[in-house]
Design a protein around this motif. Sequence first.
Motif, mmCIF file in Angstrom:
data_model
loop_
_atom_site.group_PDB
_atom_site.id
_atom_site.type_symbol
_atom_site.label_atom_id
_atom_site.label_comp_id
_atom_site.label_asym_id
_atom_site.label_seq_id
_atom_site.Cartn_x
_atom_site.Cartn_y
_atom_site.Cartn_z
ATOM 1 N N THR A 163 14.114 0.968 -9.406
ATOM 2 C CA THR A 163 13.324 2.200 -9.414
ATOM 3 C C THR A 163 12.900 2.549 -7.996
ATOM 4 O O THR A 163 12.320 1.715 -7.296
ATOM 5 C CB THR A 163 12.070 2.064 -10.293
ATOM 6 O OG1 THR A 163 12.450 1.663 -11.621
ATOM 7 C CG2 THR A 163 11.320 3.383 -10.377
ATOM 8 N N LEU A 164 13.195 3.778 -7.588
ATOM 9 C CA LEU A 164 12.785 4.276 -6.278
ATOM 10 C C LEU A 164 11.902 5.503 -6.473
ATOM 11 O O LEU A 164 11.971 6.167 -7.516
ATOM 12 C CB LEU A 164 14.018 4.650 -5.439
ATOM 13 C CG LEU A 164 15.013 3.528 -5.133
ATOM 14 C CD1 LEU A 164 16.248 4.088 -4.429
ATOM 15 C CD2 LEU A 164 14.354 2.449 -4.273
ATOM 16 N N ASP B 104 4.249 14.905 -4.173
ATOM 17 C CA ASP B 104 3.045 15.053 -4.994
ATOM 18 C C ASP B 104 3.161 16.213 -5.972
ATOM 19 O O ASP B 104 2.197 16.594 -6.620
ATOM 20 C CB ASP B 104 1.805 15.220 -4.119
ATOM 21 C CG ASP B 104 1.903 16.419 -3.177
ATOM 22 O OD1 ASP B 104 2.900 17.171 -3.270
ATOM 23 O OD2 ASP B 104 0.988 16.606 -2.347
ATOM 24 N N SER B 105 4.350 16.782 -6.082
ATOM 25 C CA SER B 105 4.591 17.861 -7.043
ATOM 26 C C SER B 105 6.032 17.785 -7.515
ATOM 27 O O SER B 105 6.840 17.017 -6.981
ATOM 28 C CB SER B 105 4.313 19.231 -6.416
ATOM 29 O OG SER B 105 5.163 19.459 -5.301
ATOM 30 N N THR C 220 5.135 9.064 -6.564
ATOM 31 C CA THR C 220 4.929 7.938 -5.660
ATOM 32 C C THR C 220 4.821 6.634 -6.426
ATOM 33 O O THR C 220 4.456 6.616 -7.606
ATOM 34 C CB THR C 220 3.652 8.128 -4.829
ATOM 35 O OG1 THR C 220 2.536 8.267 -5.724
ATOM 36 C CG2 THR C 220 3.750 9.366 -3.958
ATOM 37 N N GLY C 221 5.126 5.532 -5.751
ATOM 38 C CA GLY C 221 5.060 4.210 -6.353
ATOM 39 C C GLY C 221 5.712 3.202 -5.436
ATOM 40 O O GLY C 221 6.197 3.553 -4.345
ATOM 41 N N ALA C 222 5.723 1.950 -5.857
ATOM 42 C CA ALA C 222 6.334 0.881 -5.065
ATOM 43 C C ALA C 222 7.794 0.734 -5.453
ATOM 44 O O ALA C 222 8.118 0.493 -6.626
ATOM 45 C CB ALA C 222 5.593 -0.431 -5.286
ATOM 46 N N ASP C 223 8.700 0.891 -4.502
ATOM 47 C CA ASP C 223 10.134 0.774 -4.762
ATOM 48 C C ASP C 223 10.490 -0.626 -5.251
ATOM 49 O O ASP C 223 9.931 -1.625 -4.788
ATOM 50 C CB ASP C 223 10.932 1.069 -3.495
ATOM 51 C CG ASP C 223 10.891 2.532 -3.080
ATOM 52 O OD1 ASP C 223 10.453 3.362 -3.894
ATOM 53 O OD2 ASP C 223 11.292 2.827 -1.935
ATOM 54 N N PRO D 144 4.643 14.170 -11.643
ATOM 55 C CA PRO D 144 5.930 14.123 -10.938
ATOM 56 C C PRO D 144 6.786 12.913 -11.290
ATOM 57 O O PRO D 144 8.016 12.998 -11.233
ATOM 58 C CB PRO D 144 5.528 14.119 -9.457
ATOM 59 C CG PRO D 144 4.118 13.633 -9.438
ATOM 60 C CD PRO D 144 3.511 14.147 -10.701
ATOM 61 N N ASN D 145 6.171 11.801 -11.668
ATOM 62 C CA ASN D 145 6.976 10.633 -12.041
ATOM 63 C C ASN D 145 7.609 10.778 -13.414
ATOM 64 O O ASN D 145 8.439 9.959 -13.806
ATOM 65 C CB ASN D 145 6.136 9.357 -11.982
ATOM 66 C CG ASN D 145 6.050 8.799 -10.578
ATOM 67 O OD1 ASN D 145 6.909 9.072 -9.744
ATOM 68 N ND2 ASN D 145 5.007 8.031 -10.310
#
Length: 350
Positions: free
Chosen positions: A318-319, A324-325, A311-314, A261-262
């Motif tokens: 980058t946000l 999860d898809s 998902t990740g740290a904003d 997804p990223n």
Amino acid sequence: MNGRRAAAVVAVAVLAVLSGCAGFSVDVDERTSGGPTASAPDATNGTTATVVEVVDGDTIDVRYANGSTDTVRLLGVDTPEVHADNDPSEYEGVPDTEAGAACLEAAGENASAFAREWLAGARVTLVTDPAADRRDRYDRLLAYVHVAPAGEETPANETATADGVDFNERLVATGRARVYDSTFARSDGYYAAESEAQAAGRGLWRCRTPGTDGADGTDGSGSEWTDGGLSMSDAPLARSDSGLTVERIEADAAGNDHENPNGEYVVFGNDGDASLALGGWVVRDEGGHSYAFPGGFALGPGETVTLRTGTGADTGDTLYWGSDSAVWNNGGDAVVVERDGEVVLRYAYG
């Protein structure tokens, strides 16, 4: 002195002599750039690969379908150095001064950022040229890199192909690279693009007059160049009255979209003159997926932010959506931005 130690001393001495010989030099970046792994295919026209790292504006690392990797040096172009000193004499008309070198370094940083924006994680098509060498002395593959930015029309002065835009030529046309004087089949088109960029004072060619009109690497106010061919995108895909823009969308992530997804994302920008407070604004697609910008988030003039689906740290640039898809439909969808329930920006693709 034992035999092995003596041999080592002789070897060091030989290397020292060689390093002082005319024509012998080793650039740190180029020395550490790797060639192909053992199972890398013999890349030919139309070989596809995924970009796993952007080394700088004209060098990338790729992974082939079989999992092997390679380093690709973009054929026919040369962007200013970012990890070594620049020689202004290599760039026609740029003064051989500290100001000229500093300006080129800023232009090199911009070229690297531009390459990362368009190529990082992208699936590209590598095209070799029978008129040119296949590999350089560092064993890097020499190739044209074709990339197909989602939803973007090819500018009239650039070459469109069945597998995307010639990114090498794009670097030259936007003033982010010079033509590397060598033999390759597309040189006439590249030189024409370079002449146009020079005449327009675009990109690095503003370094011909460093210290004026923002040619020191800023737009005169301390911000990065946002004009003259050095903005992250040559033109936004869509713009709202507030100044919010859609700069780019990558809807088709490498591999299985739902497992990566990223790998899909939207790049938003602010081409207005004032900071844009986006806290609470909602981004959605046509399928009902939605995301709200975090409270207090703002985008300064000329700044961009990448919204990745996973998902990740904003961070400030980058946000993360938190899905999860996959969200964006590869076959066609729309990026919609709402403020207080009202649509302020919409960009449809497909």
